[in-house]
Write an enzyme that holds these catalytic residues in place. Structure first.
Site, PDB file in Angstrom:
ATOM      1  N   GLY A 110     -11.717 -24.521 -43.219  1.00 31.46           N
ATOM      2  CA  GLY A 110     -11.334 -24.594 -41.914  1.00 31.46           C
ATOM      3  C   GLY A 110     -10.224 -25.472 -41.543  1.00 31.46           C
ATOM      4  O   GLY A 110      -9.866 -26.139 -42.439  1.00 31.46           O
TER       5      GLY A 110
ATOM      6  N   GLY B 248      -8.673 -27.993 -38.259  1.00 41.49           N
ATOM      7  CA  GLY B 248      -8.646 -28.526 -36.778  1.00 41.49           C
ATOM      8  C   GLY B 248      -7.379 -29.140 -36.248  1.00 41.49           C
ATOM      9  O   GLY B 248      -6.275 -28.843 -37.028  1.00 41.49           O
TER      10      GLY B 248
ATOM     11  N   GLY C 272      -5.974 -31.862 -39.202  1.00 42.33           N
ATOM     12  CA  GLY C 272      -6.068 -31.432 -40.654  1.00 42.33           C
ATOM     13  C   GLY C 272      -6.696 -30.292 -41.103  1.00 42.33           C
ATOM     14  O   GLY C 272      -7.569 -29.645 -40.338  1.00 42.33           O
TER      15      GLY C 272
ATOM     16  N   VAL D 216      -9.598 -28.780 -43.789  1.00 43.19           N
ATOM     17  CA  VAL D 216     -10.723 -28.938 -44.697  1.00 43.19           C
ATOM     18  C   VAL D 216     -10.767 -27.771 -45.933  1.00 43.19           C
ATOM     19  O   VAL D 216     -10.561 -26.582 -45.640  1.00 43.19           O
ATOM     20  CB  VAL D 216     -11.851 -28.665 -43.799  1.00 43.19           C
ATOM     21  CG1 VAL D 216     -13.310 -29.282 -44.866  1.00 43.19           C
ATOM     22  CG2 VAL D 216     -11.720 -29.707 -42.568  1.00 43.19           C
TER      23      VAL D 216
ATOM     24  N   LYS E  96     -11.165 -33.259 -45.818  1.00 38.24           N
ATOM     25  CA  LYS E  96     -10.198 -32.882 -44.927  1.00 38.24           C
ATOM     26  C   LYS E  96      -8.972 -33.904 -45.172  1.00 38.24           C
ATOM     27  O   LYS E  96      -9.043 -35.042 -45.184  1.00 38.24           O
ATOM     28  CB  LYS E  96     -10.904 -33.682 -43.697  1.00 38.24           C
ATOM     29  CG  LYS E  96     -10.035 -33.331 -42.567  1.00 38.24           C
ATOM     30  CD  LYS E  96     -10.820 -33.461 -41.358  1.00 38.24           C
ATOM     31  CE  LYS E  96     -11.091 -35.023 -40.768  1.00 38.24           C
ATOM     32  NZ  LYS E  96     -11.509 -35.035 -39.279  1.00 38.24           N
TER      33      LYS E  96
ATOM     34  N   ASP F 219     -17.256 -36.476 -29.248  1.00 41.36           N
ATOM     35  CA  ASP F 219     -17.086 -35.334 -29.121  1.00 41.36           C
ATOM     36  C   ASP F 219     -18.177 -34.326 -29.811  1.00 41.36           C
ATOM     37  O   ASP F 219     -17.855 -33.683 -30.727  1.00 41.36           O
ATOM     38  CB  ASP F 219     -15.882 -35.239 -30.222  1.00 41.36           C
ATOM     39  CG  ASP F 219     -14.949 -33.774 -30.154  1.00 41.36           C
ATOM     40  OD1 ASP F 219     -15.166 -33.126 -29.098  1.00 41.36           O
ATOM     41  OD2 ASP F 219     -14.234 -33.363 -30.988  1.00 41.36           O
TER      42      ASP F 219
END
Length: 491
Positions: free
Chosen positions: A299, A301, A304, A306, A320, A418
């Site tokens: 994935g 974000g 950065g 992953v 990550k 978060d």
């Protein structure tokens, strides 16, 4: 400062004259023999100046053969062909030794296996009479069952080849072309990107004729009788016309480098202070090995990408790799500082980290069922898992226990800021674990509120007091608000 500028003026002028004068002949196209591949940028022969080729692309001529001389472990491969347009190189081992499979570790090389060939994992087996320390002695390249040493791929049945003989696995190598034992090795390079220049009939080389890593296309010069590509005076004129732009670029480069060095020093100081508690520290080369050269992306974000990785003991991890251009090291320090102190079933465990120059990465435990949002929003997921109310309740309770630990169970209170379904990861039994502490803040347990200089979090989950101090002071209750929004999403 004035002396520094004068020195750079002198160096730039000298480089410009060298570019258009006799120095250009140092980088002329060459071959090791009449039938050998053409050698030009990004490749260079070892005796040529460094600005003639890209780092890692050095060749040498031995017995009229073109040798790739920059591979790890002193591995010798002969260059059969170089396709500059498609950026591919064809190599073969002069002895065709299957033992050389053990040395195909290209993590330190700019060359990659092409995607076309089928990749296999090879295992090496031997009888008890052969050492397992990697020294194959006088057995040479004739690796057969008769001498007690054999190499098999994962596509070949072990029982058929090994039979009833007593063999022991002594080594293995992963993700190499299955036909490597029989055919030449075809590899490619990603940088520098000179394929476009070749298609346009132009030359490729370093910008400003220096050994900086930036490249560009050049018009192929028309050769004169004297061998000069352009008159000497043209080099001087061009150099001084570009002087102002180059000096501005140098000033910008050194200014940004100073800021990067300060940020790096800040991170290093934190890690030094943190040495008693910090997890395992990896080098960037080890990160590339763990992720198999960043082969499988899980994935991406804001901070950065992953990747999935494997440690030496076959334990899977999620790595990550943080973006170099984002933040000033605060995201990295927040994550290591917060997660390095956490040991709870409902919080993702930080296995290690990398702080190698300007490259930062975080290594977590790998959770196969990804994040909670993939389950509670099944329309977004290809693999739908039915969750009954009891399992949803168990997941909610696990998240609550993890939050309670962050707020009350640590030496310092950790405020996440978060909490959302995307940051709740699930293990193989769908047990929830809180992740992504890039926005977290640490404070004492006695301090009920924290000062916020800017809003942090994800819209839809942010507590009102985090958005604006007009609604009150941010505290651990802000995480509880986000948790409540997450529960509504689950319902």
């Amino acid at each position: 400062m004035a002396l520094f500028l004068i020195l750079h003026l002198f160096l730039i002028a000298m480089v410009s004259f060298a570019m258009f004068g006799e120095g250009a002949n140092d980088c002329k196209e060459s071959r090791c023999n009449s039938d050998g591949p053409s050698i030009r940028f990004p490749f260079r022969l070892q005796h040529q100046p460094q600005h003639c080729g890209y780092p890692g692309f050095e060749l040498s001529c031995t017995n009229n053969k073109t040798i790739l001389s920059t591979l790890p472990n002193s591995l010798i491969l002969i260059v059969e062909d170089i396709d500059y347009a498609s950026q591919e190189i064809t190599l073969y081992c002069p002895t065709s030794c299957i033992v050389n499979l053990l040395y195909f570790n290209f993590s330190a090389s700019p060359f990659l296996f092409n995607d076309e060939p089928l990749l296999c994992n090879f295992s090496f087996f031997s009888r008890s009479s052969i050492s397992s320390n990697g020294d194959f002695g006088s057995h040479g390249c004739s690796i057969t069952p008769e001498i007690g040493l054999i190499a098999l791929s994962n596509l070949e049945p072990l029982e058929y080849y090994l039979g009833s003989s007593h063999y022991k696995k002594i080594a293995e190598i992963s993700s190499v072309p299955c036909d490597l034992r029989y055919y030449p090795l075809r590899m490619s390079w990603l940088n520098p990107k000179c394929g476009d220049s070749e298609g346009l009939g132009m030359d490729c080389g370093f910008k400003n004729y220096s050994n900086q890593l930036g490249t560009k296309c050049f018009d192929r010069p028309s050769t004169t009788k004297g061998g000069f590509t352009e008159p000497l005076i043209a080099g001087g004129v061009l150099g001084f016309l570009l002087l102002g732009i180059i000096m501005l670029a140098l000033h910008e480069f050194y200014s940004s480098s100073k800021i990067e060095r300060e940020n790096q020093a800040r991170v290093e100081k934190f890690l030094e202070d943190y040495r008693a508690l910090r997890p395992t520290r990896y080098t960037y080369a080890e990160i590339k090995k763990i992720t198999n050269m960043f082969h499988e992306r899980l994935g991406e974000g804001a901070y950065g990408v992953v990747y999935k990785g494997t440690l030496s003991n076959e334990i899977h991890v999620a790595v990550k790799v943080l973006n170099d251009s984002i933040g000033n090291g605060e995201e990295f320090i927040n994550e290591v500082a917060a997660m390095g102190k956490i040991h709870h079933f409902n919080v993702v465990r930080l296995v290690g980290y990398c702080a190698d120059g300007f490259r930062n990465a975080l290594v977590y435990e790998y959770l196969p069922n990804q994040s909670l949002d993939k389950l509670i929003f099944p329309a977004r997921s290809k693999d739908h898992i039915n969750l009954n109310w009891k399992k949803l309740h168990d997941i909610a309770m696990g998240i609550a226990k993890g939050l309670e630990y962050l707020h009350q169970g640590c030496d310092q209170q950790i405020l996440h800021f978060d909490i959302k379904p995307q940051n709740i990861l699930l293990d193989h039994n769908l047990n929830p674990k809180i992740s992504d502490f890039g926005l977290a803040k640490l404070c004492s347990k006695e301090k009920s509120v924290v000062t916020m200089t800017e809003a942090r979090g994800t819209m839809g989950y942010i507590a009102p007091e985090v958005l604006s101090s007009n609604f009150g002071k941010a505290s651990h209750k802000s995480d509880v608000y986000s948790f409540g929004m997450l529960l509504l999403e689950m319902v």
